[in-house]
Design a protein around this motif. Structure first.
Motif, PDB file in Angstrom:
ATOM      1  N   ILE A  27      48.384  16.469  50.338  1.00 49.05           N
ATOM      2  CA  ILE A  27      47.965  16.395  51.646  1.00 49.05           C
ATOM      3  C   ILE A  27      48.081  16.116  53.183  1.00 49.05           C
ATOM      4  O   ILE A  27      47.795  17.189  53.568  1.00 49.05           O
ATOM      5  N   SER A  28      49.216  15.722  53.541  1.00 45.85           N
ATOM      6  CA  SER A  28      49.037  15.735  54.543  1.00 45.85           C
ATOM      7  C   SER A  28      49.996  16.492  56.183  1.00 45.85           C
ATOM      8  O   SER A  28      50.161  16.590  56.748  1.00 45.85           O
ATOM      9  N   THR A  29      50.373  17.111  54.670  1.00 39.88           N
ATOM     10  CA  THR A  29      51.017  18.969  55.213  1.00 39.88           C
ATOM     11  C   THR A  29      50.480  19.629  55.469  1.00 39.88           C
ATOM     12  O   THR A  29      50.987  20.762  55.134  1.00 39.88           O
ATOM     13  N   MET A  30      49.593  19.737  54.517  1.00 38.45           N
ATOM     14  CA  MET A  30      48.622  21.197  54.645  1.00 38.45           C
ATOM     15  C   MET A  30      48.088  21.484  55.795  1.00 38.45           C
ATOM     16  O   MET A  30      48.110  20.170  57.027  1.00 38.45           O
ATOM     17  N   SER A  31      47.431  22.311  56.302  1.00 36.29           N
ATOM     18  CA  SER A  31      47.294  22.844  57.891  1.00 36.29           C
ATOM     19  C   SER A  31      45.213  22.322  57.346  1.00 36.29           C
ATOM     20  O   SER A  31      44.487  22.131  56.529  1.00 36.29           O
ATOM     21  N   ALA A  32      45.278  21.715  58.604  1.00 40.63           N
ATOM     22  CA  ALA A  32      43.630  21.226  59.162  1.00 40.63           C
ATOM     23  C   ALA A  32      42.915  22.853  58.103  1.00 40.63           C
ATOM     24  O   ALA A  32      41.639  22.077  57.883  1.00 40.63           O
ATOM     25  N   ASP A  33      43.160  23.876  58.493  1.00 33.34           N
ATOM     26  CA  ASP A  33      41.871  24.470  57.899  1.00 33.34           C
ATOM     27  C   ASP A  33      42.410  24.807  56.115  1.00 33.34           C
ATOM     28  O   ASP A  33      40.987  24.289  55.767  1.00 33.34           O
ATOM     29  N   ASP A  34      43.001  24.399  55.553  1.00 32.43           N
ATOM     30  CA  ASP A  34      43.140  24.234  54.046  1.00 32.43           C
ATOM     31  C   ASP A  34      42.347  22.866  54.149  1.00 32.43           C
ATOM     32  O   ASP A  34      41.291  22.779  52.773  1.00 32.43           O
ATOM     33  N   VAL A  35      42.376  21.602  54.757  1.00 29.95           N
ATOM     34  CA  VAL A  35      42.177  20.602  54.146  1.00 29.95           C
ATOM     35  C   VAL A  35      40.294  20.460  54.126  1.00 29.95           C
ATOM     36  O   VAL A  35      39.980  20.368  53.685  1.00 29.95           O
ATOM     37  N   THR A  36      40.124  21.261  55.857  1.00 25.11           N
ATOM     38  CA  THR A  36      38.546  21.773  55.725  1.00 25.11           C
ATOM     39  C   THR A  36      37.829  22.137  54.552  1.00 25.11           C
ATOM     40  O   THR A  36      36.763  21.543  54.181  1.00 25.11           O
ATOM     41  N   ASP A  37      38.443  23.210  54.614  1.00 27.58           N
ATOM     42  CA  ASP A  37      38.063  24.083  52.831  1.00 27.58           C
ATOM     43  C   ASP A  37      38.024  23.697  52.068  1.00 27.58           C
ATOM     44  O   ASP A  37      37.380  23.668  51.471  1.00 27.58           O
ATOM     45  N   LYS A  38      38.891  22.414  51.438  1.00 25.37           N
ATOM     46  CA  LYS A  38      39.108  22.156  50.526  1.00 25.37           C
ATOM     47  C   LYS A  38      38.022  21.191  50.437  1.00 25.37           C
ATOM     48  O   LYS A  38      38.053  20.112  49.425  1.00 25.37           O
ATOM     49  N   VAL A  39      38.109  19.962  51.452  1.00 25.81           N
ATOM     50  CA  VAL A  39      37.366  18.666  51.489  1.00 25.81           C
ATOM     51  C   VAL A  39      36.231  19.849  51.246  1.00 25.81           C
ATOM     52  O   VAL A  39      34.833  18.613  50.731  1.00 25.81           O
ATOM     53  N   THR A  40      35.756  20.633  52.141  1.00 23.17           N
ATOM     54  CA  THR A  40      34.227  21.455  51.987  1.00 23.17           C
ATOM     55  C   THR A  40      34.019  21.641  50.897  1.00 23.17           C
ATOM     56  O   THR A  40      33.300  21.401  49.956  1.00 23.17           O
ATOM     57  N   SER A  41      34.362  22.356  50.095  1.00 19.26           N
ATOM     58  CA  SER A  41      34.193  22.665  48.337  1.00 19.26           C
ATOM     59  C   SER A  41      34.114  22.464  47.413  1.00 19.26           C
ATOM     60  O   SER A  41      33.607  21.621  46.708  1.00 19.26           O
ATOM     61  N   TRP A  42      35.216  20.681  47.822  1.00 15.71           N
ATOM     62  CA  TRP A  42      34.751  20.096  46.702  1.00 15.71           C
ATOM     63  C   TRP A  42      33.617  18.916  46.686  1.00 15.71           C
ATOM     64  O   TRP A  42      32.667  18.820  45.768  1.00 15.71           O
ATOM     65  N   ALA A  43      32.853  18.906  47.981  1.00 18.80           N
ATOM     66  CA  ALA A  43      31.478  18.065  48.755  1.00 18.80           C
ATOM     67  C   ALA A  43      30.852  18.841  48.273  1.00 18.80           C
ATOM     68  O   ALA A  43      29.665  18.359  47.464  1.00 18.80           O
ATOM     69  N   LEU A  44      30.698  19.656  47.981  1.00 20.62           N
ATOM     70  CA  LEU A  44      29.304  20.869  48.454  1.00 20.62           C
ATOM     71  C   LEU A  44      29.157  20.656  47.016  1.00 20.62           C
ATOM     72  O   LEU A  44      27.895  20.529  46.126  1.00 20.62           O
ATOM     73  N   LYS A  45      30.521  20.604  45.874  1.00 16.55           N
ATOM     74  CA  LYS A  45      30.274  20.559  44.465  1.00 16.55           C
ATOM     75  C   LYS A  45      30.176  18.706  44.217  1.00 16.55           C
ATOM     76  O   LYS A  45      29.058  18.332  42.869  1.00 16.55           O
ATOM     77  N   PHE A  46      30.751  17.643  44.547  1.00 17.47           N
ATOM     78  CA  PHE A  46      30.494  16.227  44.199  1.00 17.47           C
ATOM     79  C   PHE A  46      29.592  15.293  44.782  1.00 17.47           C
ATOM     80  O   PHE A  46      29.348  14.360  44.601  1.00 17.47           O
ATOM     81  N   ASP A  47      29.457  15.689  46.191  1.00 10.87           N
ATOM     82  CA  ASP A  47      28.538  15.433  47.390  1.00 10.87           C
ATOM     83  C   ASP A  47      27.443  15.753  48.341  1.00 10.87           C
ATOM     84  O   ASP A  47      28.213  16.388  49.536  1.00 10.87           O
ATOM     85  N   GLU A  48      26.755  16.997  47.592  1.00  8.22           N
ATOM     86  CA  GLU A  48      26.361  17.957  48.394  1.00  8.22           C
ATOM     87  C   GLU A  48      25.867  17.836  49.714  1.00  8.22           C
ATOM     88  O   GLU A  48      26.495  18.720  50.955  1.00  8.22           O
ATOM     89  N   ASP A  49      25.665  16.758  49.833  1.00 12.22           N
ATOM     90  CA  ASP A  49      24.787  16.297  51.334  1.00 12.22           C
ATOM     91  C   ASP A  49      26.173  16.435  52.054  1.00 12.22           C
ATOM     92  O   ASP A  49      25.846  17.391  53.449  1.00 12.22           O
TER      93      ASP A  49
END
Length: 562
Positions: A384-406
């Motif tokens: 994860i540390s080598t991923m871009s901020a864009d990537d991380v943002t998108d991935k965290v967001t889509s994960w959260a939308l599914k598992f931690d909606e708020d």
RNA sequence: GGCCCGUUGGUCAAGCGGCUAAGACACCGCCCUUUCACGGCGGUAACGGGAGUUCGAUUCUCCCACGGGUCACCA
């Protein structure tokens, strides 16, 4: 002596094809020298689990690394255990872990499973005629015979019928009963066959085993090395009473016809290897190479290793998704377990895909390893540390939308804001490694959001509340978001110094008693007020992203609560 | 119980007849540092046991112990 020709016709009157017809229908593959043909052959009874991903990754690497073929064959020979939709789920899960099939059962455009390639059907339940063609041939050659003993009768004869009771089994008696029963079965006469058939009694087809367990077969497994296994003398079932083959028979026929060069499977198959070798010989097939992969283990409550089973945490691949592990990290971890020199290679090739790694069979371990979440986490942080901020943002967001909606909605409501946060300390040679999973994001950076912000940590008793208050007030008075970080920090130092907290850490360490405290304490006073925590990423960056108003509001709140 | 496989630190492991027995994770300490994270340095910690073979065994052989797997009309 039975008339085998007659027996074959009696048993399989409807089967008209001959083995050579099958050989013609499934031509040899034309592949470059050294190309490997491997497969994943699951029974559609559930989800993919870690223990299944493991050998499949090996199969995928070996095939694609050699310019060969990876195909998927669905082993749905046990209708009782089949779970609807399982096959689709398996394929999708595997795809997320970088396992793409060149051939076999694939998901078509309509979302349904369809065949791709000329060696199909790739669902074993659809290949009954193929197996029966070979079965009939074996009967003709006197290598297989029908057995009309029903399952119920068998159960009565055996002292084991349920796995659960296996510990209480009298193995000696069991073996003798088995032997006697088998010998009796073999005495079947043509009259008995005809009589049973006339009554419409179902039968299974058994192999007529010619092995002598006193004799050993020398065998070389590509990962286990040389070994000796006793010859098979058990008349195991080839065709079940519904005409569908058992695993053993289907394995031999399909892997031959489909041109598998390397059979990669878990080591739980090792005990039945003698059966398979015998079958390949009976059928006149060239045996493929075998690789029996060690199992992934877990620790049980007594501290013993146990095979990682479906129920265990970390078994179901969906667990990783839910816990927020990214597939890249899981693959990376799998690779470290699979090839002992993988980590070394990774250090030298930090930017390459794991698929560029020269996978080496010789570097595989022959003993089972324990699943280690610590290691997974470490690997994951690096990935994860080598991923871009864009990537991380998108991935965290889509994960959260599914598992931690708020939380997901918060992130999604202002993507740019979220991205700025994830950009802190990212890039460069020494990136931050705060996240092992997407689920870690909330505790790491949730405080940026007023909706989540809370005072998680508090000031230690030893600090004078008046000093804290004075620090916060002093900071507020001089705070200007447009300051650069040096100016900003100098102002903080000045506030502290006025209160008797030295900005000079060296000076402080030389004689701690000479000061009330130091700049670290002062920073901490502010940090807790702004982030609610004792630890946070770089505070200057935090304030820049938070913006003047939120910073001021939080500090004022803290002042008022003191 | 029969058969098969396995056994180097807490975990993953290198080793392939002679080494102060690598490295990674975890843990601990120090350094860097406004906290954390990163990074750097260092530390604790291992060849299951017993016989052989050998000048010499972690490495080869055998026995034992322990662990795992398997013994279905399941895969």
């Amino acid at each position: 002596m039975l008339d085998y020709q007659k027996l074959a016709e009696l048993l399989f009157p409807h089967v008209t094809a001959l083995p050579e017809d099958m050989e013609a229908a499934f031509p040899k593959r034309e592949l470059p020298e050294g190309a490997k043909v491997t497969r994943f052959a699951p029974s559609p009874t559930g989800f993919v689990h870690f223990g299944g991903l493991f050998p499949t990754t090996v199969a995928e690497r070996l095939a694609h690394q050699s310019g060969g073929v990876l195909y998927l064959r669905i082993e749905d020979t046990d209708a009782k255990r089949e779970v609807p939709g399982a096959a689709e789920g398996l394929i999708k899960t595997l795809a997320t872990y970088g396992i793409e099939f060149d051939e076999g059962a694939v998901i078509g455009e309509d979302g349904c499973i369809c065949d791709k390639g000329i060696y199909g059907p790739y669902k074993q339940s659809l290949r009954a005629n193929i197996y029966q063609t070979y079965a009939k041939q074996l009967v003709r050659e006197g290598k297989a015979y029908p057995c009309f003993t029903t399952e119920e009768e068998l159960e009565e004869l055996h002292s084991i019928d349920k796995k659960a009771e296996i510990k209480n089994t009298d193995w000696q008696a069991e073996a003798e009963a088995r032997r006697a029963e088998m010998l009796a079965r073999r005495q079947i006469t043509m009259e008995e066959v005809e009589e049973n058939l006339a009554k419409g009694n179902p039968f299974v087809l058994r192999i007529l085993a010619d092995g002598d367990p006193e004799k050993k077969i020398k065998f070389t497994d590509l990962v286990k090395g040389n070994m000796e296994i006793p010859e098979n003398d058990e008349d195991f079932v080839l065709l079940k009473s519904d005409g569908i083959p058992t695993y053993h028979f289907a394995h031999a026929v399909d892997d031959h016809l489909m041109g598998t060069t390397h059979v990669i499977r878990g080591e739980e198959w090792l005990p039945s290897l003698a059966k398979h070798l015998q079958l390949f010989r009976y059928l006149g097939f060239k045996t493929p190479k075998y690789m029996h992969i060690a199992q992934i283990m877990r620790l049980d409550e007594n501290g013993n290793k146990k095979k990682l089973s479906k129920r265990d945490m970390g078994a179901n691949m969906d667990d990783y998704t839910r816990l927020g592990y990214c597939p890249e990290a899981v693959c990376e971890y799998v690779m470290t377990l699979l090839n002992s020199n993988y980590e070394e290679w990774r250090m030298q090739n930090p930017d390459k895909s794991y698929k560029d790694f020269p996978f080496n069979i010789k570097k595989m371990s022959s003993s089972g390893c324990l699943f280690d979440f610590n290691k997974l986490n470490d690997v994951s942080k690096n990935v994860i540390s080598t991923m871009s901020a864009d990537d991380v943002t998108d991935k965290v967001t889509s994960w959260a939308l599914k598992f931690d909606e708020d939380f997901g909605k918060l992130l999604a409501s202002d993507r740019e804001f979220a991205k700025q946060i994830f950009a802190i300390g990212r890039g460069g040679k020494k990136p931050r490694k705060d996240l092992a999973t997407w689920a870690d994001a909330k505790s790491y950076m949730g405080f940026f959001y007023d909706e989540i912000f809370a005072l998680e940590d508090s000031y230690d008793e030893k600090y004078d509340r008046a000093d804290i208050k004075a620090t916060l007030e002093g900071f507020l008075k001089s705070f200007d978001v447009s300051d650069d970080s040096n100016v900003w920090f100098d102002k903080i130092k000045a506030v502290g110094e006025a209160l008797g907290y030295t900005p000079n850490m060296k000076e402080y360490k030389a004689d701690p008693t000479a000061f009330k405290g130091n700049i670290a304490d002062i920073s901490m006073f502010i940090r807790v007020a702004v982030t609610g925590k004792l630890n946070s990423p770089d505070m200057y960056s935090v304030m820049q992203i938070l913006g003047r108003d939120r910073v001021v509001a939080r500090i004022e709140n803290m002042i008022n609560s003191l």
